[in-house]
Structure formats: C-alpha cells, structure tokens
Motif scaffolding. Structure first.
Motif, PDB file in Angstrom:
ATOM      1  N   ASN A 114     -34.308  28.836   6.888  1.00  0.00           N
ATOM      2  CA  ASN A 114     -35.639  29.416   7.103  1.00  0.00           C
ATOM      3  C   ASN A 114     -35.631  30.492   8.187  1.00  0.00           C
ATOM      4  O   ASN A 114     -36.616  31.214   8.357  1.00  0.00           O
ATOM      5  N   LEU A 115     -34.529  30.610   8.885  1.00  0.00           N
ATOM      6  CA  LEU A 115     -34.358  31.671   9.876  1.00  0.00           C
ATOM      7  C   LEU A 115     -33.356  32.717   9.389  1.00  0.00           C
ATOM      8  O   LEU A 115     -33.612  33.923   9.464  1.00  0.00           O
ATOM      9  N   THR A 116     -32.232  32.244   8.861  1.00  0.00           N
ATOM     10  CA  THR A 116     -31.182  33.177   8.464  1.00  0.00           C
ATOM     11  C   THR A 116     -31.554  33.983   7.218  1.00  0.00           C
ATOM     12  O   THR A 116     -31.207  35.169   7.128  1.00  0.00           O
ATOM     13  N   VAL A 117     -32.240  33.367   6.271  1.00  0.00           N
ATOM     14  CA  VAL A 117     -32.593  34.085   5.035  1.00  0.00           C
ATOM     15  C   VAL A 117     -33.548  35.250   5.301  1.00  0.00           C
ATOM     16  O   VAL A 117     -33.274  36.387   4.890  1.00  0.00           O
ATOM     17  N   PRO A 118     -34.684  35.028   5.979  1.00  0.00           N
ATOM     18  CA  PRO A 118     -35.584  36.168   6.202  1.00  0.00           C
ATOM     19  C   PRO A 118     -34.996  37.237   7.104  1.00  0.00           C
ATOM     20  O   PRO A 118     -35.136  38.439   6.834  1.00  0.00           O
ATOM     21  N   LEU A 119     -34.323  36.836   8.188  1.00  0.00           N
ATOM     22  CA  LEU A 119     -33.762  37.827   9.101  1.00  0.00           C
ATOM     23  C   LEU A 119     -32.602  38.572   8.453  1.00  0.00           C
ATOM     24  O   LEU A 119     -32.497  39.806   8.560  1.00  0.00           O
ATOM     25  N   GLY A 120     -31.730  37.851   7.771  1.00  0.00           N
ATOM     26  CA  GLY A 120     -30.604  38.500   7.109  1.00  0.00           C
ATOM     27  C   GLY A 120     -31.055  39.453   6.021  1.00  0.00           C
ATOM     28  O   GLY A 120     -30.533  40.570   5.898  1.00  0.00           O
ATOM     29  N   SER A 121     -32.045  39.046   5.228  1.00  0.00           N
ATOM     30  CA  SER A 121     -32.546  39.893   4.147  1.00  0.00           C
ATOM     31  C   SER A 121     -33.203  41.152   4.694  1.00  0.00           C
ATOM     32  O   SER A 121     -32.973  42.265   4.190  1.00  0.00           O
ATOM     33  N   ALA A 122     -34.031  40.992   5.715  1.00  0.00           N
ATOM     34  CA  ALA A 122     -34.746  42.128   6.291  1.00  0.00           C
ATOM     35  C   ALA A 122     -33.787  43.125   6.932  1.00  0.00           C
ATOM     36  O   ALA A 122     -33.888  44.342   6.711  1.00  0.00           O
ATOM     37  N   VAL A 123     -32.856  42.635   7.730  1.00  0.00           N
ATOM     38  CA  VAL A 123     -31.916  43.520   8.427  1.00  0.00           C
ATOM     39  C   VAL A 123     -31.016  44.238   7.431  1.00  0.00           C
ATOM     40  O   VAL A 123     -30.771  45.454   7.552  1.00  0.00           O
ATOM     41  N   LEU A 124     -30.525  43.518   6.422  1.00  0.00           N
ATOM     42  CA  LEU A 124     -29.646  44.145   5.446  1.00  0.00           C
ATOM     43  C   LEU A 124     -30.387  45.238   4.667  1.00  0.00           C
ATOM     44  O   LEU A 124     -29.854  46.343   4.473  1.00  0.00           O
ATOM     45  N   ALA A 125     -31.607  44.944   4.236  1.00  0.00           N
ATOM     46  CA  ALA A 125     -32.386  45.949   3.508  1.00  0.00           C
ATOM     47  C   ALA A 125     -32.632  47.176   4.374  1.00  0.00           C
ATOM     48  O   ALA A 125     -32.501  48.320   3.908  1.00  0.00           O
ATOM     49  N   TYR A 126     -32.968  46.961   5.628  1.00  0.00           N
ATOM     50  CA  TYR A 126     -33.225  48.077   6.546  1.00  0.00           C
ATOM     51  C   TYR A 126     -31.973  48.929   6.752  1.00  0.00           C
ATOM     52  O   TYR A 126     -32.017  50.164   6.642  1.00  0.00           O
ATOM     53  N   VAL A 127     -30.854  48.290   7.045  1.00  0.00           N
ATOM     54  CA  VAL A 127     -29.615  49.018   7.317  1.00  0.00           C
ATOM     55  C   VAL A 127     -29.164  49.806   6.096  1.00  0.00           C
ATOM     56  O   VAL A 127     -28.801  50.986   6.186  1.00  0.00           O
ATOM     57  N   LEU A 128     -29.182  49.167   4.926  1.00  0.00           N
ATOM     58  CA  LEU A 128     -28.730  49.853   3.720  1.00  0.00           C
ATOM     59  C   LEU A 128     -29.640  51.031   3.351  1.00  0.00           C
ATOM     60  O   LEU A 128     -29.148  52.088   2.923  1.00  0.00           O
ATOM     61  N   MET A 129     -30.932  50.881   3.526  1.00  0.00           N
ATOM     62  CA  MET A 129     -31.830  51.992   3.210  1.00  0.00           C
ATOM     63  C   MET A 129     -31.657  53.140   4.207  1.00  0.00           C
ATOM     64  O   MET A 129     -31.784  54.310   3.844  1.00  0.00           O
TER      65      MET A 129
END
Length: 233
Positions: A214-229
């Motif tokens: 519940n911590l790693t999924v939202p933070l990991g998803s958000a950061v990865l999407a931001y960095v890749l974009m």
C-alpha cells in the motif's frame, strides 16, 4: 489536454473543498455500511469498497485544486487514527484482514507523500496515477485472487495467485493510460509508460508482507510514470 474549467469551479472556498472531501469519505463509509447490512458481511468485500472508494479523494483534490497542506494534514491525521486502530477497536472492519498487516497505515501515509511530492511540481496527474493504481489495481487483484485464484505462488511467504496478478496488470495499465490520455492526448509514450507502470506495480504488489504494498505500489507507480514521461515526452 485536460479541459480547463472556470476558476470558480476549480477553486471553491476552502470550507467547501473540505466539505466535499468529507462528504465523499462519508459516502464511501455509508456504502460499506449499507453493503454490510443488506448484502454481505464479508470483511474483504467491505475493506475493498473503502480501499477503492477512499482513494478517489486524490482525484477530487486534483480537480478542486485543494492546497497540498490540506492533503498532507489529512494524511497525517488519518495515519495517527490508523495507528491507534491497531490498538483500539476504532476500525475493526477495515483492519480485519486475517493476517498481520499495517496496510491501512501505509495507505494513509501514501496519500500524504504523493501530495507532498507532486503538488509542489504542479504534476498532480502522477499522484493520481499512483493512487488509482493502488486503489483499483491492488483492490481488484485481491478480490479476483480470492474469488477465482486457482494457480497459486508464494513471495516471501505471502501467497498470491496468477489470476489476481493478471487483474493487477490489466487494471494498472488501464487506469494509468486513462489519466495520461486525459493530460497528454493520444501519444505513443503513454502506452509504453503505462505498460512499464503496470508491470512494475504488479511486481511490487507481489511483495505485500505487512501490507507494505500500500506504500510501494502507489509511490513506485507515480515516480516511474513521472520519470519516464520526463525522459520520453
């Protein structure tokens, strides 16, 4: 690009912003109570109603331009309440998962971290991606796995199902794509980023000991999407 709403729609008075958010949370709890009374007392169903529904607060905060300080403050308050609920019977239905878990606490913390990270960058869409991947992806993965999971596997002693993981993968891809489509329009980067986020979120969800997903999924998803974009767009 997202539709530009008039300022009086996007930025209502602070008291009205707080009222709308509180009303939404109350509505979700009321729906869970109604289902508990008239449909099913299955704690997993009730938890997922709250798990999925409550996360949409971040979409409301984005739409209404709610200040980061309000979101962070609400997250801190919710985190304190959830910690107390592990000692006192404050949220017995939500915390009854049949295993040792701090998932509810991590859920509350993730909201504050997402708001603090992406509101200051004026990139609220990535906070929304993180929360929606957790709400819908993780929420439906648990329900599908519980109801239809026939092919099991274990990660660090936690049992998962391939059916649940597939649900997580598909739903994560869909919610990430929809949010990015609304912001950037139909460009190829959206599909590549959404696929990367979906695979990453599904992998992180597999490591769910103590509810840390519940911590790693939202933070990991958000950061990865931001960095890749940032790299590809």
């Amino acid at each position: 690009m997202l539709t530009q709403f008039p300022d009086f729609i996007l930025t209502p008075p602070l008291w009205l912003q707080i009222t709308i958010v509180a009303a939404w949370v109350f509505l979700i709890l009321a729906i869970a109570g109604f289902v508990n009374r008239f449909a099913t007392s299955d704690p997993e169903i009730l938890r997922k109603i709250v798990h999925i529904g409550a996360g949409h607060v971040i979409l409301i905060a984005w739409w209404l331009n709610i200040p980061a300080s309000i979101g962070i403050g609400a997250s801190v308050l919710a985190s304190i309440v959830t910690l107390l609920s592990y000692i006192l019977p404050i949220l017995p239905g939500i915390n009854s998962v049949g295993r040792q878990s701090l998932g509810t606490f991590f859920y509350a913390v993730s909201v504050g971290v997402l708001v603090a990270s992406f509101w200051s960058l004026q990139q609220q869409q990535y906070a929304a991606i993180g929360m929606m991947v957790m709400c819908w992806g993780d929420g439906l993965a648990a329900l599908v796995g519980q109801r239809f999971g026939q092919h099991k596997y274990k990660v660090l002693g936690t049992q998962k199902s391939w059916e649940g993981s597939l649900a997580m993968l598909v739903v994560s891809f869909l919610v990430c794509s929809l949010i990015l489509l609304g912001v950037f329009g139909n460009i190829w980067q959206i599909w590549a980023v959404s696929l990367a986020v979906a695979f990453t979120a599904t992998s992180l969800e597999a490591f769910s000991f103590l509810g840390v997903d519940n911590l790693t999924v939202p933070l990991g998803s958000a950061v990865l999407a931001y960095v890749l974009m940032q790299l590809w767009y």
